[in-house]
Design a protein around this motif. Structure first.
Motif, short mmCIF file in Angstrom:
data_model
loop_
_atom_site.label_atom_id
_atom_site.label_comp_id
_atom_site.label_asym_id
_atom_site.label_seq_id
_atom_site.Cartn_x
_atom_site.Cartn_y
_atom_site.Cartn_z
N UNK A 48 0.97 -1.20 0.17
CA UNK A 48 -0.04 -0.14 0.05
C UNK A 48 0.85 1.26 -0.14
N UNK A 49 0.64 2.04 -1.05
CA UNK A 49 1.70 3.13 -1.13
C UNK A 49 0.97 4.49 -0.94
N UNK A 50 1.49 5.71 -0.18
CA UNK A 50 0.76 6.83 0.24
C UNK A 50 1.58 7.78 -0.88
N UNK A 51 0.79 8.86 -1.12
CA UNK A 51 1.24 9.73 -2.14
C UNK A 51 1.52 10.98 -1.27
N UNK A 52 2.72 11.44 -1.46
CA UNK A 52 3.15 12.99 -0.60
C UNK A 52 3.46 13.80 -1.47
N UNK A 53 3.18 15.01 -1.22
CA UNK A 53 3.58 16.34 -2.04
C UNK A 53 4.67 17.18 -1.25
N UNK A 54 5.58 17.16 -2.17
CA UNK A 54 6.74 18.00 -1.29
C UNK A 54 7.22 19.10 -2.33
N UNK A 60 6.32 22.13 -6.85
CA UNK A 60 5.89 20.78 -6.17
C UNK A 60 6.30 19.60 -7.07
N UNK A 61 6.36 18.50 -5.99
CA UNK A 61 6.82 17.31 -6.64
C UNK A 61 6.08 16.20 -5.84
N UNK A 62 5.48 15.01 -6.59
CA UNK A 62 5.02 13.90 -5.83
C UNK A 62 5.99 12.75 -5.52
N UNK A 63 5.78 12.45 -4.31
CA UNK A 63 6.77 11.13 -3.85
C UNK A 63 5.69 10.26 -3.41
N UNK A 64 5.71 8.74 -4.04
CA UNK A 64 4.94 7.86 -3.62
C UNK A 64 5.70 6.83 -3.37
N UNK A 65 5.29 6.26 -1.83
CA UNK A 65 6.25 5.48 -0.87
C UNK A 65 5.36 4.47 -0.26
N UNK A 66 5.76 3.16 0.05
CA UNK A 66 5.02 2.46 0.96
C UNK A 66 4.62 3.02 2.25
N UNK A 67 3.18 2.77 2.78
CA UNK A 67 3.05 3.18 4.14
C UNK A 67 3.70 2.63 5.10
N UNK A 104 -4.91 11.88 -1.52
CA UNK A 104 -4.20 12.42 -2.86
C UNK A 104 -3.89 11.21 -3.69
N UNK A 105 -4.42 11.25 -5.05
CA UNK A 105 -3.87 9.97 -5.79
C UNK A 105 -2.58 10.43 -6.72
N UNK A 106 -1.83 9.29 -6.87
CA UNK A 106 -0.83 9.65 -7.59
C UNK A 106 -0.86 9.89 -9.33
#
Length: 158
Positions: A48-54, A60-67, A104-106
């Motif tokens: 399960x991956x979370x979508x984080x905005x940095x 702005x850039x999206x990082x998608x990492x495992x929860x 937030x979806x990727x």
């Protein structure tokens, strides 16, 4: 499927990408949206991956990492050729993506944003990520997510 679709699910349908939508009753008291999805759906946290905005050098850039992990901001910056990264303000993330924090979806953002997917995603046939609202997850192949989001794959999780 109850509820309305999202930009992310509409994009997957339009592009004829194989995916499954998983809906669950979101508990507003949940401390972590991603962990909640993993537990309620009975999935290993590394799938399960979370979508984080940095913000990387102000963009702005999206990082998608495992929860099960955290976003490594230095690694995210390096993956997009930047120097400095910090988490984005929630309001800026919501405005740019068109999604609410925690949902937030990727994919299917209001603005085209760079997306970086953690390399661990490629360890799985399918991964789960937010479909664009709390309580809604999409399951899809990492290669499809990479292609549709025009994502870079890099080791960005700790």
């Amino acid at each position: 499927m109850a509820g309305k679709g999202t930009q992310a699910t509409a994009l997957l349908v339009k592009q004829r990408v194989a995916h499954r939508v998983h809906e669950y009753a979101h508990d507003p008291r949940a401390a972590s949206y991603g962990t909640e999805a993993s537990e309620v759906l009975g999935l290993p946290a590394e799938r399960v991956f979370k979508t984080l905005v940095a913000e990387v050098d102000g963009a702005l850039t999206i990082g998608v990492v495992p929860v099960s992990g955290q976003l490594d901001l230095k690694a995210l910056a390096a993956a997009v050729g930047g120097k400095k990264a910090r988490m984005a303000e929630v309001a800026a993330a919501e405005r740019a993506t068109g999604y609410v924090a925690g949902g937030i979806a990727p994919l299917g953002h209001r603005k085209r944003l760079p997306v970086v997917l953690d390399t661990s995603a490629t360890d799985h046939d399918t991964i789960y990520c937010s479909a664009g609202r709390r309580g809604l997850e999409i399951e899809l192949a990492p290669a499809d997510l990479t292609r549709l989001a025009n994502a870079t794959i890099a080791p960005i999780a700790t």
